[in-house]
Design a protein around this motif. Structure first.
Motif, PDB file in Angstrom:
ATOM      1  N   LEU A 183      20.129  19.027  13.140  1.00  0.00           N
ATOM      2  CA  LEU A 183      20.270  19.891  11.970  1.00  0.00           C
ATOM      3  C   LEU A 183      19.057  20.814  11.899  1.00  0.00           C
ATOM      4  O   LEU A 183      17.916  20.348  11.892  1.00  0.00           O
ATOM      5  N   SER A 184      19.313  22.123  11.864  1.00  0.00           N
ATOM      6  CA  SER A 184      18.234  23.110  11.790  1.00  0.00           C
ATOM      7  C   SER A 184      18.465  24.028  10.602  1.00  0.00           C
ATOM      8  O   SER A 184      19.610  24.359  10.264  1.00  0.00           O
ATOM      9  N   LEU A 185      17.380  24.465   9.989  1.00  0.00           N
ATOM     10  CA  LEU A 185      17.457  25.386   8.865  1.00  0.00           C
ATOM     11  C   LEU A 185      16.199  26.234   8.862  1.00  0.00           C
ATOM     12  O   LEU A 185      15.089  25.736   9.114  1.00  0.00           O
ATOM     13  N   GLY A 186      16.367  27.540   8.602  1.00  0.00           N
ATOM     14  CA  GLY A 186      15.205  28.425   8.595  1.00  0.00           C
ATOM     15  C   GLY A 186      15.421  29.612   7.680  1.00  0.00           C
ATOM     16  O   GLY A 186      16.554  29.959   7.325  1.00  0.00           O
ATOM     17  N   ARG A 199       7.917  33.072   7.688  1.00  0.00           N
ATOM     18  CA  ARG A 199       9.062  32.502   8.390  1.00  0.00           C
ATOM     19  C   ARG A 199       8.858  30.988   8.467  1.00  0.00           C
ATOM     20  O   ARG A 199       7.834  30.517   8.960  1.00  0.00           O
ATOM     21  N   VAL A 200       9.845  30.237   7.978  1.00  0.00           N
ATOM     22  CA  VAL A 200       9.779  28.778   7.949  1.00  0.00           C
ATOM     23  C   VAL A 200      11.017  28.231   8.645  1.00  0.00           C
ATOM     24  O   VAL A 200      12.147  28.655   8.348  1.00  0.00           O
ATOM     25  N   THR A 201      10.806  27.302   9.563  1.00  0.00           N
ATOM     26  CA  THR A 201      11.898  26.701  10.337  1.00  0.00           C
ATOM     27  C   THR A 201      11.716  25.190  10.383  1.00  0.00           C
ATOM     28  O   THR A 201      10.592  24.699  10.515  1.00  0.00           O
ATOM     29  N   GLY A 202      12.819  24.458  10.259  1.00  0.00           N
ATOM     30  CA  GLY A 202      12.753  23.003  10.358  1.00  0.00           C
ATOM     31  C   GLY A 202      13.927  22.453  11.145  1.00  0.00           C
ATOM     32  O   GLY A 202      14.979  23.091  11.264  1.00  0.00           O
ATOM     33  N   SER A 225      11.505  15.317  14.312  1.00  0.00           N
ATOM     34  CA  SER A 225      11.638  16.332  13.265  1.00  0.00           C
ATOM     35  C   SER A 225      10.392  17.211  13.262  1.00  0.00           C
ATOM     36  O   SER A 225       9.309  16.782  13.686  1.00  0.00           O
ATOM     37  N   PHE A 226      10.560  18.431  12.805  1.00  0.00           N
ATOM     38  CA  PHE A 226       9.406  19.312  12.668  1.00  0.00           C
ATOM     39  C   PHE A 226       9.684  20.339  11.597  1.00  0.00           C
ATOM     40  O   PHE A 226      10.837  20.634  11.256  1.00  0.00           O
ATOM     41  N   ILE A 227       8.599  20.869  11.064  1.00  0.00           N
ATOM     42  CA  ILE A 227       8.670  22.043  10.200  1.00  0.00           C
ATOM     43  C   ILE A 227       7.572  22.992  10.662  1.00  0.00           C
ATOM     44  O   ILE A 227       6.428  22.575  10.891  1.00  0.00           O
ATOM     45  N   HIS A 247       4.129  20.740  11.441  1.00  0.00           N
ATOM     46  CA  HIS A 247       4.113  19.279  11.278  1.00  0.00           C
ATOM     47  C   HIS A 247       5.250  18.725  12.125  1.00  0.00           C
ATOM     48  O   HIS A 247       6.412  19.057  11.913  1.00  0.00           O
ATOM     49  N   ASP A 248       4.873  17.877  13.086  1.00  0.00           N
ATOM     50  CA  ASP A 248       5.820  17.388  14.090  1.00  0.00           C
ATOM     51  C   ASP A 248       5.795  15.861  14.076  1.00  0.00           C
ATOM     52  O   ASP A 248       4.715  15.253  14.146  1.00  0.00           O
TER      53      ASP A 248
END
Length: 559
Positions: A183-186, A199-202, A225-227, A247-248
């Protein structure tokens, strides 16, 4: 066969010609075709620390763009590695041209950079491009790039466009219970017109592995997971600063490797009660043979235990290992396009802190699976990197050059619990260890640690390593009307490596204090000559060198 040919053609077009263009499945007249061909988008890469096309670079390079990543449904760089000629990734770490440097499946012979920071971040969510450079890259990319270099370039904040994006993906595998998911969201948000953007991606990825421990019933699985947040500030036209925080996290339970061994035997202990024995038992062992064609679970559990295509995924371990790791990475990149019409400047700096914990099952190595013993690792690492480089400003000049400096230091704090080895509780286990090892492990634990279950400790008092390097790369292009373009290129890197380690081992295996360190310096070179007769192909010859820190040989525990 048609699908296969189309796939090969797509890869060839991307790598050799370096363009991205999907032909619509409709008829086009000749005029439309010509117009489309004139508007082909050329893939540019920065493998030599400057903007070029793949055809202009005198080295073997593969570039995978965001469009190809999406079209081929690549989720991780390991998906790309499987498609590369001359590449292997048996443990997820890329090995190029067989340069493994030893028997390790994870030899650190390929350097991985993410946005010019030496950081192995291979999740392809919101990635602009991945470049794979084959062959030694020591002059521009430093230590560990003896087999090649991977460059991951993420998508940067856009100053003039709001964007919200995301993906949900799922998959399953034959003979494997459960489903994998990602699941990805940005979001990209302009904060000040043409000046500031965020720009923020997780991403959260769950991976259900095929391996099943027949001793415990545990199926192996992992979650990552990461952000990633990037703040781009462009106060004036020729200056841009990009601040990044990542943060990984990663966690896994169960085995990450299969066990295809056919041991042919196993050991079994017999316990006879004896009040005069220290722990109340006299111990003896029996070597039990089995069919040499049986895998380990069949051998230990009597044969015929598992059948079918999933035999190769069956394991037999007394304990299920686990590991957890979290990383906080802070970085800044600064780009100055024009300094006095002579040079452009780029700086990339980072600080990270890594915390990792894990359990390693040592029951087989130390106890032949007759009783349980394990090691708990509790480790921290901090690292700082800096790179600054200057390049010629006039990109149309026949003479191009790059000079720069690099600094890298990593260190561990005082870690009394860097490693602890444990043994399961009970008089039966204490008696078994005394019989099998010839040492009273429980008493050693009481004497040294006031705990009968702690039998060995590895204490890191101080550990650090650093590298300083200066590098330069110069190329000159000769343009001719009849024979095309000829480029001569030379590079050099001077490096200095230092490291230091002070440790102590106490317990059943060893009682040693170690103080080791060293220093090494040297030069690495690169030379190339390339000829581009036309705009369609090039021929080149290349000599390049690489290096990596050798480290120190500390004493081995007497296991």
């Amino acid at each position: 066969m048609k699908n296969t040919l189309l796939t090969k053609q797509t890869i060839l077009t991307t790598v050799i010609l370096g363009h991205l263009y999907a032909v619509p499945a409709i008829a086009m007249d000749t005029e439309d075709k010509i117009e489309k061909e004139e508007n082909l988008e050329v893939i540019t890469v920065t493998s030599r620390k400057k903007l070029e096309t793949i055809l202009e670079i005198p080295m073997s390079i593969s570039a995978v763009s965001a469009v190809e990543i999406a079209n081929r449904n690549y989720l991780d760089a390991s998906d790309i590695y499987r498609t590369l000629a001359g590449a292997a990734a048996p443990r997820g770490q890329l090995i190029l041209r067989g340069l493994s440097g030893g028997n390790s499946a994870s030899p650190d012979t390929t350097a991985i950079f993410t946005d010019d920071i030496p950081y192995e971040f291979t999740n392809l969510t919101d990635v602009e491009r991945v470049e794979v450079l084959r062959g030694p890259q020591g002059t521009l990319y430093g230590s560990n790039a003896i087999g090649g270099t991977v460059r991951v370039i993420t998508k940067k904040p856009q100053l003039d466009e709001f964007e919200l994006f995301g993906t949900i993906e799922g998959s399953s595998e034959n003979n494997v219970d459960g489903f994998d998911s990602s699941l990805s969201l940005g979001v990209n948000v302009p904060l000040l017109d043409d000046t500031l953007a965020l720009r923020v991606t997780g991403n959260i990825t769950n991976d259900v592995r095929p391996y099943v421990n027949q001793a415990t019933g545990q199926q192996s699985k992992s979650q990552s997971s990461f952000i990633r947040s990037q703040l781009l500030w462009q106060p004036i036209d020729n200056l841009a600063l990009n601040f990044t925080y990542v943060h990984d996290e990663y966690s896994a339970n169960g085995a990450t490797l299969g066990d295809t061994s056919k041991p042919g035997y196993y050991y079994e202990l017999s316990y006879d009660e004896d009040a005069s024995a220290k722990y109340g038992y006299d111990i003896s062992d029996t070597k039990i043979t089995c069919d040499p064609t049986f895998n380990r679970p069949d051998c230990i559990q009597g044969g015929g235990f598992i059948h079918g295509a999933d035999d190769k995924y069956a394991l037999y371990n007394l304990l299920d290992g686990w590991d957890k790791e979290s990383t906080n990475l802070y970085s800044i990149t600064v780009d100055v396009d024009n300094i006095a019409d002579v040079a452009s400047l780029t700086y990339a700096g980072s600080y990270r802190k890594v915390k990792s914990d894990s359990l390693d099952d040592w029951s087989r190595l130390d106890a032949s699976d007759m009783f349980k013993t394990w090691i708990i690792n509790d480790q921290e690492l901090s690292r700082v990197t800096h790179e600054i480089r200057l390049q010629n400003f006039d990109l149309n000049s026949n003479l191009s050059w790059t000079v720069g400096a690099y600094w890298d230091k990593s260190w561990r704090p005082d870690s009394p619990g860097h490693q602890w080895q444990y043994i399961e509780s009970g008089d039966r286990t204490a008696a078994a260890a005394l019989y099998w090892w010839g040492d009273d492990a429980q008493q050693i634990g009481l004497d040294n640690f006031d705990d009968p279950n702690k039998i060995w400790n590895y204490h890191v008092f101080s550990e650090w390593a650093k590298e300083f390097a200066l590098f330069a790369d110069v190329a000159y292009q000769i343009e001719t009307d009849d024979f095309g373009n000829i480029e001569l290129n030379a590079g050099i890197r001077h490096f200095n490596l230092e490291d230091f380690e002070r440790t102590e081992e106490i317990g059943v295996w060893s009682n040693d204090k170690t103080l080791i360190g060293g220093e090494e310096q040297g030069n690495r070179f690169k030379f190339s000559a390339s000829w581009q007769p036309t705009d369609d192909y090039s021929i080149y010859a290349l000599y390049s060198e690489g290096y990596r820190p050798g480290g120190n040989n500390s004493p081995l525990a007497a296991a």
